[in-house]
Design a protein around this motif. Structure first.
Motif, PDB file in Angstrom:
ATOM      1  N   ASP A 199      43.161  34.440  27.868  1.00 29.24           N
ATOM      2  CA  ASP A 199      43.375  35.532  29.932  1.00 29.24           C
ATOM      3  C   ASP A 199      44.163  36.086  29.483  1.00 29.24           C
ATOM      4  O   ASP A 199      45.390  36.143  30.728  1.00 29.24           O
ATOM      5  CB  ASP A 199      44.277  33.832  30.453  1.00 29.24           C
ATOM      6  CG  ASP A 199      42.601  33.618  31.129  1.00 29.24           C
ATOM      7  OD1 ASP A 199      42.229  33.921  31.297  1.00 29.24           O
ATOM      8  OD2 ASP A 199      43.019  31.843  31.567  1.00 29.24           O
ATOM      9  N   ARG A 252      45.894  32.758  34.694  1.00 26.74           N
ATOM     10  CA  ARG A 252      44.902  32.395  34.830  1.00 26.74           C
ATOM     11  C   ARG A 252      43.763  32.897  35.422  1.00 26.74           C
ATOM     12  O   ARG A 252      44.161  34.064  37.016  1.00 26.74           O
ATOM     13  CB  ARG A 252      45.487  30.963  35.686  1.00 26.74           C
ATOM     14  CG  ARG A 252      44.310  30.454  36.066  1.00 26.74           C
ATOM     15  CD  ARG A 252      44.776  28.815  36.391  1.00 26.74           C
ATOM     16  NE  ARG A 252      46.422  27.982  35.686  1.00 26.74           N
ATOM     17  CZ  ARG A 252      46.528  27.324  36.033  1.00 26.74           C
ATOM     18  NH1 ARG A 252      46.276  26.130  37.092  1.00 26.74           N
ATOM     19  NH2 ARG A 252      47.761  26.435  35.227  1.00 26.74           N
ATOM     20  N   GLY A 253      42.462  32.511  35.154  1.00 25.12           N
ATOM     21  CA  GLY A 253      41.719  33.311  35.489  1.00 25.12           C
ATOM     22  C   GLY A 253      41.640  34.953  35.281  1.00 25.12           C
ATOM     23  O   GLY A 253      40.127  35.429  35.897  1.00 25.12           O
ATOM     24  N   TYR A 254      42.086  35.171  34.479  1.00 24.38           N
ATOM     25  CA  TYR A 254      41.559  36.563  34.118  1.00 24.38           C
ATOM     26  C   TYR A 254      40.152  37.026  33.155  1.00 24.38           C
ATOM     27  O   TYR A 254      39.626  37.376  33.685  1.00 24.38           O
ATOM     28  CB  TYR A 254      42.868  37.654  33.311  1.00 24.38           C
ATOM     29  CG  TYR A 254      43.043  38.363  32.592  1.00 24.38           C
ATOM     30  CD1 TYR A 254      42.239  39.649  33.664  1.00 24.38           C
ATOM     31  CD2 TYR A 254      43.643  38.696  31.272  1.00 24.38           C
ATOM     32  CE1 TYR A 254      42.063  40.952  33.292  1.00 24.38           C
ATOM     33  CE2 TYR A 254      43.224  40.332  31.365  1.00 24.38           C
ATOM     34  CZ  TYR A 254      42.619  41.557  31.532  1.00 24.38           C
ATOM     35  OH  TYR A 254      42.366  42.443  31.527  1.00 24.38           O
ATOM     36  N   ASP A 255      40.261  35.665  31.899  1.00 20.68           N
ATOM     37  CA  ASP A 255      38.762  35.809  31.352  1.00 20.68           C
ATOM     38  C   ASP A 255      37.502  36.321  32.452  1.00 20.68           C
ATOM     39  O   ASP A 255      36.784  36.643  31.571  1.00 20.68           O
ATOM     40  CB  ASP A 255      39.148  34.685  30.573  1.00 20.68           C
ATOM     41  CG  ASP A 255      40.742  35.156  29.600  1.00 20.68           C
ATOM     42  OD1 ASP A 255      40.240  36.180  29.108  1.00 20.68           O
ATOM     43  OD2 ASP A 255      39.746  33.781  28.371  1.00 20.68           O
ATOM     44  N   ALA A 256      38.181  34.661  33.536  1.00 24.81           N
ATOM     45  CA  ALA A 256      36.502  34.860  34.503  1.00 24.81           C
ATOM     46  C   ALA A 256      36.053  35.914  35.094  1.00 24.81           C
ATOM     47  O   ALA A 256      35.203  36.864  35.182  1.00 24.81           O
ATOM     48  CB  ALA A 256      36.584  33.325  35.812  1.00 24.81           C
ATOM     49  N   SER A 257      37.669  36.953  35.104  1.00 22.37           N
ATOM     50  CA  SER A 257      37.490  38.140  36.342  1.00 22.37           C
ATOM     51  C   SER A 257      36.959  39.223  35.187  1.00 22.37           C
ATOM     52  O   SER A 257      36.404  39.635  35.693  1.00 22.37           O
ATOM     53  CB  SER A 257      39.229  38.275  36.562  1.00 22.37           C
ATOM     54  OG  SER A 257      39.535  37.522  37.423  1.00 22.37           O
ATOM     55  N   ARG A 258      37.784  39.143  34.136  1.00 22.23           N
ATOM     56  CA  ARG A 258      36.439  40.116  33.443  1.00 22.23           C
ATOM     57  C   ARG A 258      35.180  39.631  33.165  1.00 22.23           C
ATOM     58  O   ARG A 258      34.515  40.571  32.749  1.00 22.23           O
ATOM     59  CB  ARG A 258      37.269  40.164  32.181  1.00 22.23           C
ATOM     60  CG  ARG A 258      38.578  41.601  31.689  1.00 22.23           C
ATOM     61  CD  ARG A 258      39.050  41.384  30.105  1.00 22.23           C
ATOM     62  NE  ARG A 258      40.365  39.585  30.131  1.00 22.23           N
ATOM     63  CZ  ARG A 258      40.015  40.096  28.804  1.00 22.23           C
ATOM     64  NH1 ARG A 258      40.111  40.875  28.149  1.00 22.23           N
ATOM     65  NH2 ARG A 258      40.595  38.776  28.669  1.00 22.23           N
ATOM     66  N   ALA A 259      34.901  38.512  32.841  1.00 21.29           N
ATOM     67  CA  ALA A 259      33.237  38.410  32.182  1.00 21.29           C
ATOM     68  C   ALA A 259      32.196  38.654  33.931  1.00 21.29           C
ATOM     69  O   ALA A 259      31.703  39.499  33.857  1.00 21.29           O
ATOM     70  CB  ALA A 259      33.600  36.797  32.131  1.00 21.29           C
ATOM     71  N   ARG A 260      32.720  38.543  35.241  1.00 24.32           N
ATOM     72  CA  ARG A 260      32.222  38.504  35.887  1.00 24.32           C
ATOM     73  C   ARG A 260      32.230  40.299  36.306  1.00 24.32           C
ATOM     74  O   ARG A 260      31.150  40.425  36.683  1.00 24.32           O
ATOM     75  CB  ARG A 260      33.368  38.570  37.584  1.00 24.32           C
ATOM     76  CG  ARG A 260      32.631  36.464  37.901  1.00 24.32           C
ATOM     77  CD  ARG A 260      33.360  35.962  39.276  1.00 24.32           C
ATOM     78  NE  ARG A 260      34.943  36.614  39.065  1.00 24.32           N
ATOM     79  CZ  ARG A 260      36.070  35.937  39.004  1.00 24.32           C
ATOM     80  NH1 ARG A 260      35.216  34.528  38.499  1.00 24.32           N
ATOM     81  NH2 ARG A 260      37.170  36.450  39.232  1.00 24.32           N
ATOM     82  N   GLU A 267      29.280  41.047  33.950  1.00 20.12           N
ATOM     83  CA  GLU A 267      28.285  40.680  34.173  1.00 20.12           C
ATOM     84  C   GLU A 267      27.854  42.052  35.738  1.00 20.12           C
ATOM     85  O   GLU A 267      26.207  42.423  35.747  1.00 20.12           O
ATOM     86  CB  GLU A 267      27.897  39.815  34.824  1.00 20.12           C
ATOM     87  CG  GLU A 267      26.485  39.494  34.972  1.00 20.12           C
ATOM     88  CD  GLU A 267      27.077  37.537  35.964  1.00 20.12           C
ATOM     89  OE1 GLU A 267      25.939  37.309  36.300  1.00 20.12           O
ATOM     90  OE2 GLU A 267      28.025  37.307  35.534  1.00 20.12           O
TER      91      GLU A 267
END
Length: 470
Positions: free
Chosen positions: A34, A40-48, A51
């Motif tokens: 992250d 929190r959630g930064y890795d998920a934001s980058r993954a989205r 994609e």
């Protein structure tokens, strides 16, 4: 280029020659979970974002040719977290600039960004310092940087990659400003944050229609990468006379003044059109001002050679005009491009607003830029040469004059007023000032007179060549 927010690779495909773009290797790097702040959630934001866009970061960096000229291009992907800059973006930008210097290539940022990435805090903001350092090193290496501002260009991306470029082109209708749309004062005029407003304020050089970007960018790249060695020789004044007005020299000082002030003699645009095959102008002093009525600056092509020009229009030159000319001369000097100046002004603007805008310091900038230039500077007086406001653009040892010009320490009317002479003595005062072209040659102020025959003619029929004296 359609007038909408295109993905970075579509922009690159439209700007570059078909099949020429090659990605630069992405620098190997790892981020903690992250990111550096543990957001929190930064890795998920980058993954989205990855994609959705197919990119691993917000900047796509590579090499390509644009209308035949090779360059390093940096295209921002706004779909990747708003084109924001983070640590890994900084890694890519630094690698791109380093590659450009190593391979002697110009740099073209195609900017579309909302600013620094807040999920990385101050570490993201400090990437602007990295970018500024890389831009400065590239400038010192004598390589041009041409920015294209897409929609939107805000925050640190505008304040470094955009506004820090040598030439700034802005897409029509693009949002351009340091403050993004969500952080401006609620009563802010949205028209101030546009490409058109930035050109009007002297912060960008030209608004370009999306469909014309490739052609315009290609022209600028050709012009700015055709510099000559410092000892490549000056512009020869004999090449300029195609636009000359009256033949023959003035008989009296007052006749010289009247001829220079005649509304029928050629102005700078006629000389520029006659001299250059094509040209492209820069605009603005990067301090909030323009003087398109009093000073034209840019680069043009003559016989396959690029020459920079700073041309007075015959009007009183305003501070922004002098600062733009100084900017032009310094840029030409860094790129190894010779300079032609056309002197034509009754003098510097001397109204109260001009003083508030820094007339004295602005003129000093031009004197300093000419004095410090390592490239040859050639000046041609084509009309009025009014005092220090005209002398600032004159090249010591390499200034020439046309038959319908004069150069004087002061206007004859003002000289008569200072000497407490009446209006009837103005003409005689003009003669005493020895301001005719032939007087200036005899005094050693100018090297010679450019004639219709295409050579520099001195009193008595002698002539001499175009290289400046030591």
């Amino acid at each position: 280029m359609p007038d909408r927010r295109l993905p970075a690779r579509e922009v690159l495909a439209l700007v570059t020659d078909a099949g020429s773009f090659r990605d630069l290797p992405a620098p190997p790097a790892e981020s903690p979970p992250d990111g550096p702040l543990g957001w929190r959630g930064y890795d998920a934001s980058r993954a989205r974002a990855a994609e959705r866009t197919g990119e691993r970061e917000s900047a796509v960096c590579g090499t390509a040719s644009v209308a035949g000229t090779p360059a390093v291009l940096i295209a921002f992907e706004f779909g990747f977290l708003g084109g924001s800059l983070g640590e890994r973006t900084g890694d890519r930008l630094e690698a791109a600039y380093t590659y450009a210097r190593a391979h002697r290539l110009p740099v073209v940022p195609l900017v579309a960004t909302g600013g620094s990435r807040m999920q990385e805090g101050m570490l993201a903001l400090t990437q602007l310092q990295r970018v500024a350092r890389q831009s400065a090193l590239t400038r010192e290496a004598g390589l041009p940087q041409i920015a294209v501002l897409r929609d939107p260009t805000t925050g640190g991306g505008w304040a470094t990659l955009g506004a820090g470029a040598d030439v700034v082109l802005a897409l029509s209708g693009a949002q351009v400003g340091f403050a993004g749309s969500r952080v401006r004062p609620p009563d802010a005029d949205p028209a101030a944050y546009t490409a058109e407003a930035q050109v009007a304020a002297g912060s960008a050089d030209a608004v370009v229609e999306p469909a014309e970007v490739r052609a315009v960018l290609g022209r600028w790249l050709r012009l700015l990468t055709r510099g000559t060695p410092v000892d490549g020789g000056p512009v020869v004044a004999a090449d300029v006379p195609a636009a000359l007005g009256a033949a023959g020299l003035p008989g009296t000082g007052w006749e010289a003044v009247r001829r220079a002030r005649s509304p029928h003699r050629p102005r700078c645009r006629a000389y520029l059109d006659a001299y250059f095959t094509h040209r492209a102008g820069i605009s603005g002093d990067r301090c909030g001002g323009t003087d398109t009525d009093g000073m034209l600056c840019g680069f043009g092509e003559r016989d396959g050679r690029t020459v920079a020009y700073a041309a007075q229009t015959g009007a009183a030159t305003r501070p922004a005009g002098y600062r733009t000319a100084a900017r032009l001369i310094r840029l030409a000097d860094r790129l190894g491009i010779p300079v032609l100046t056309l002197v034509d002004t009754p003098g510097a603007a001397n109204d109260a607003e001009a003083e508030r805008q820094g007339a004295g310091p602005a003129i000093a900038e031009v004197f300093g830029a000419v004095a410090a230039a390592r490239v040859p500077v050639t000046a041609l007086v084509i009309g009025e040469g009014g005092s220090g406001g005209a002398l600032a653009l004159a090249a010591p040892g390499n200034t020439w004059a046309t038959p319908d010009s004069y150069f004087s320490v002061i206007a004859p009317e003002l000289a008569a007023a200072i000497l407490k002479r009446g209006p009837g003595e103005v003409e005689a005062t003009a003669g005493q000032l020895r301001l005719r072209p032939q007087d200036l040659v005899e005094l050693g102020v100018v090297r010679g007179i450019v004639t219709h025959e295409g050579h520099q003619k001195l009193p008595g029929g002698a002539a001499r060549g175009g290289r400046p004296r030591p």
